[in-house]
Design an enzyme around this catalytic site. Structure first.
Site, PDB file in Angstrom:
ATOM      1  N   LYS A 248       0.838  -1.192   0.000  1.00 41.61           N
ATOM      2  CA  LYS A 248       0.000   0.000   0.000  1.00 41.61           C
ATOM      3  C   LYS A 248       0.877   1.246   0.000  1.00 41.61           C
ATOM      4  CE  LYS A 248      -3.904  -1.796   2.772  1.00 41.61           C
ATOM      5  NZ  LYS A 248      -4.988  -1.652   1.795  1.00 41.61           N
ATOM      6  N   ASP A 259      -7.424  -2.957  10.876  1.00 37.21           N
ATOM      7  CA  ASP A 259      -7.939  -3.948   9.933  1.00 37.21           C
ATOM      8  C   ASP A 259      -8.418  -5.237  10.628  1.00 37.21           C
ATOM      9  OD1 ASP A 259      -8.638  -4.444   7.309  1.00 37.21           O
ATOM     10  OD2 ASP A 259      -6.697  -5.298   6.744  1.00 37.21           O
ATOM     11  N   ASP A 318      -2.719  -7.709  -1.290  1.00 33.86           N
ATOM     12  CA  ASP A 318      -3.501  -6.779  -0.460  1.00 33.86           C
ATOM     13  C   ASP A 318      -4.953  -7.243  -0.324  1.00 33.86           C
ATOM     14  OD1 ASP A 318      -3.973  -4.604   1.126  1.00 33.86           O
ATOM     15  OD2 ASP A 318      -3.985  -3.127  -0.499  1.00 33.86           O
ATOM     16  N   ARG A 322     -10.055 -11.607   2.507  1.00 36.83           N
ATOM     17  CA  ARG A 322     -10.919 -12.679   1.993  1.00 36.83           C
ATOM     18  C   ARG A 322     -10.252 -14.049   2.144  1.00 36.83           C
ATOM     19  NH1 ARG A 322     -11.165  -9.760  -3.716  1.00 36.83           N
ATOM     20  NH2 ARG A 322     -10.944  -8.023  -2.262  1.00 36.83           N
TER      21      ARG A 322
HETATM   22  N1  BES Z   1      -7.943  -3.724   4.615  1.00 37.96           N
HETATM   23  C1  BES Z   1      -8.181  -3.386   3.271  1.00 37.96           C
HETATM   24  C2  BES Z   1      -9.514  -2.687   3.067  1.00 37.96           C
HETATM   25  C3  BES Z   1      -9.694  -1.350   3.724  1.00 37.96           C
HETATM   26  C4  BES Z   1      -9.499  -0.199   3.007  1.00 37.96           C
HETATM   27  C5  BES Z   1     -10.134  -1.257   5.021  1.00 37.96           C
HETATM   28  C6  BES Z   1      -9.691   1.033   3.604  1.00 37.96           C
HETATM   29  C7  BES Z   1     -10.327  -0.029   5.611  1.00 37.96           C
HETATM   30  C8  BES Z   1     -10.114   1.120   4.908  1.00 37.96           C
HETATM   31  C9  BES Z   1      -8.177  -4.630   2.385  1.00 37.96           C
HETATM   32  O1  BES Z   1      -7.392  -5.683   2.817  1.00 37.96           O
HETATM   33  C10 BES Z   1      -7.663  -4.218   1.053  1.00 37.96           C
HETATM   34  O2  BES Z   1      -6.544  -3.817   0.981  1.00 37.96           O
HETATM   35  N2  BES Z   1      -8.507  -4.329   0.038  1.00 37.96           N
HETATM   36  C11 BES Z   1      -8.138  -3.973  -1.286  1.00 37.96           C
HETATM   37  C12 BES Z   1      -8.486  -5.147  -2.167  1.00 37.96           C
HETATM   38  C13 BES Z   1      -7.948  -5.061  -3.558  1.00 37.96           C
HETATM   39  C14 BES Z   1      -6.457  -5.167  -3.579  1.00 37.96           C
HETATM   40  C15 BES Z   1      -8.557  -6.191  -4.355  1.00 37.96           C
HETATM   41  C16 BES Z   1      -8.946  -2.750  -1.685  1.00 37.96           C
HETATM   42  O3  BES Z   1     -10.127  -2.670  -1.350  1.00 37.96           O
HETATM   43  O4  BES Z   1      -8.380  -1.877  -2.326  1.00 37.96           O
HETATM   44 ZN    ZN Z   2      -7.083  -5.743   4.896  1.00 36.34          ZN
HETATM   45 ZN    ZN Z   3      -5.372  -5.540   2.159  1.00 36.85          ZN
END
Ligand code: BES
Ligand code: ZN
Ligand code: ZN
Length: 469
Positions: A248, A259, A318, A322
């Site tokens: 990230k 998280d 990231d 899931r």
């Molecule tokens: N933990 C994040 C989601 C998140 C984003 C929680 C902002 C709280 C605030 C999750 O693990 C993540 O990174 N999701 C990605 C998925 C993508 C790479 C398919 C996302 O939503 O960008």
């Molecule tokens: Zn996450």
């Molecule tokens: Zn993530």
């Protein structure tokens, strides 16, 4: 520490809070003799007067009938701002509040005592206050319950606000073990070796880049004979999400300590259900890992196994939530066969794009569950909004080399494809719901300068569980 008491009669020398709905200042006028009252009773508005005995008399606005769902916040704000002046006892003239509103008031007052500065070298002194509610109703249970709810929410917020160097997966396990001991329910923490033996391969893959090993936490509160599990809760417990090798950006990365918001709800609800001694069999599973960057981290392009036996091609490290949830859900279904399953996770940025900070994304094919959760969400002001599980999105999870992939690679429908991924591990369970709480679990608040935990979900899920009894 706050204690709550039911009183029959007000004491004229003690501080007092008078509740006024918008435009109705009749009660206030019997206590305060000012010609012109600079107060309208708008929601959460307050005004301080002094009684003839020198006691404080607060007028607190409860606004219009539609504001009743957030009545806790009116009490929370007044108490948060004024408690530094309070000593001993505060009375609340609560004659016109329903029993449920009294409970909400207590939740709000209790939430006002939350200390976000846990890691400051000099902490503020916690003071002891007695809050006396005058009411013609039988409210002592509501007072007790409100306090237990508020206390649990505060404990959950402290967990979500805690920094990731302290809050490792093992730390969450220890938290659950301590809670289980105190509140008389069962807790088992599956450590790394056990996870390897039982083939929690997805949890292990996500956690393998961290020096802090992953755990799966299994809590059981089973008061009913026969051992059939009425409801299983599964939570995403990523104690820090760097994104892994699909790293990230550093903006706001520090907030990724939150998280594990889904895990916190699961831990909090099981604790609260046990404290309230609800007659329902509930199991909570938390799949916890740190998604770190390391030479040993799992990679984009890797194919991993999972508890279910399904193989997964990793497109983006990231999309780790899931993966741990897949194992948590498979384990829940296989081991406990619960009648209903709800998972909670700060799963996607996409749900924040879609619903902002106003509601959790709700995914389910069960209309009854959806309707009930939606109604309860409005009642407790922890809203959910349904998003689809259309089959159209299945292709997005196709992998040429494995059973499925963890990310479509497309910048569309991210919260939906994440939910579809989870669905693939549900073995067509008829009573499953996924709540994506990324937008509501942690964020801006009137009570802190930086973002913080909201406590979202504890009341929503506890009330949902109550509705099953
Ligand atoms: N933990 C994040 C989601 C998140 C984003 C929680 C902002 C709280 C605030 C999750 O693990 C993540 O990174 N999701 C990605 C998925 C993508 C790479 C398919 C996302 O939503 O960008
Ligand atoms: Zn996450
Ligand atoms: Zn993530």
């Amino acid at each position: 520490m706050m204690t709550y008491k039911h009183i029959q009669k007000l004491d004229a020398k003690t501080d007092l809070i008078i509740l006024c709905s918008k435009g109705n200042l009749n009660t206030l006028k019997t206590f305060v003799s000012v010609e012109k009252i600079d107060f309208e009773g708008a929601f959460s508005e307050s005004q301080l007067y002094y009684g003839s005995n020198g006691n404080r008399i607060y007028a607190l606005g409860l606004g219009e009938p539609k504001d009743a769902v957030k009545i806790d916040d009116a009490f929370r704000k007044l108490c948060f701002n004024q408690k530094k002046y309070w000593k001993g006892t505060i009375q609340i003239l609560a004659d016109d509040l329903t029993i449920d509103q009294v409970k909400k008031a207590v939740v709000g007052l209790e939430m006002a005592t939350y200390e976000i500065g846990q890691f400051k070298s000099k902490k503020e002194d916690q003071k002891n206050l007695n809050i006396s509610f005058s009411s013609p109703n039988t409210i002592s249970n509501a007072l007790k319950e409100g306090k237990l709810i508020g206390e649990t929410i505060n404990r959950i917020k402290a967990l979500v606000d805690a920094p990731a160097n302290l809050k490792t997966p093992e730390f969450l396990g220890k938290w659950a073990e301590d809670s289980a001991k105190t509140n008389n329910y069962k807790c088992a923490v599956l450590h790394k070796k056990e996870l390897e033996m039982q083939k929690f391969d997805a949890v292990i893959a996500v956690g393998q880049g961290s020096v802090n090993p992953p755990v799966v936490i299994v809590t059981e509160y089973l008061p009913k004979k026969g051992g059939k599990v009425d409801i299983g809760l599964v939570g995403k417990g990523i104690t820090f999400d760097t994104g892994g090798l699909s790293i990230k950006s550093s903006t706001n990365l520090h907030y990724m300590k939150s998280d594990m918001g889904g895990a916190a709800v699961v831990l909090g609800v099981v604790e609260l259900v046990a404290k309230l001694k609800l007659n329902i069999n509930i199991v909570g599973v938390v799949a916890s890992a740190e998604n770190a960057v390391d030479s040993n981290s799992y990679r984009p392009g890797d194919v991993i196994n999972s508890y279910s036996g399904k193989t997964i091609e990793i497109i983006d490290t990231d999309a780790e939530g899931r993966l741990v949830l897949a194992d948590g859900l498979s384990y829940m279904i296989k081991k406990f066969k619960p009648a209903q399953v709800i998972d909670l996770a700060t799963l996607t940025g996409s749900v924040v794009q879609t619903l902002g900070y106003s509601a959790a994304g709700m995914f389910t094919n069960n209309k009854k569950m959806a309707q009930k959760m939606s109604d309860i969400g409005f009642d407790v002001n922890e809203r959910v909004w349904q998003l689809p599980l259309f089959a159209d999105f299945e292709d997005d999870l196709h992998s040429d080399i494995a059973d499925l992939r963890n990310f479509s690679g497309k910048p569309i429908g991210g919260a939906i494809t994440a939910a579809k991924f989870l669905e693939a591990f549900m073995e067509s369970h008829k009573n499953w719901m996924h709540l994506d709480i990324a937008g509501v679990s942690f964020g801006d608040s009137a009570y802190s300068k930086m973002k913080g935990a909201s406590g979202y979900g504890v009341q929503l899920i506890t009330n949902y569980i109550k509705s099953l009894i």
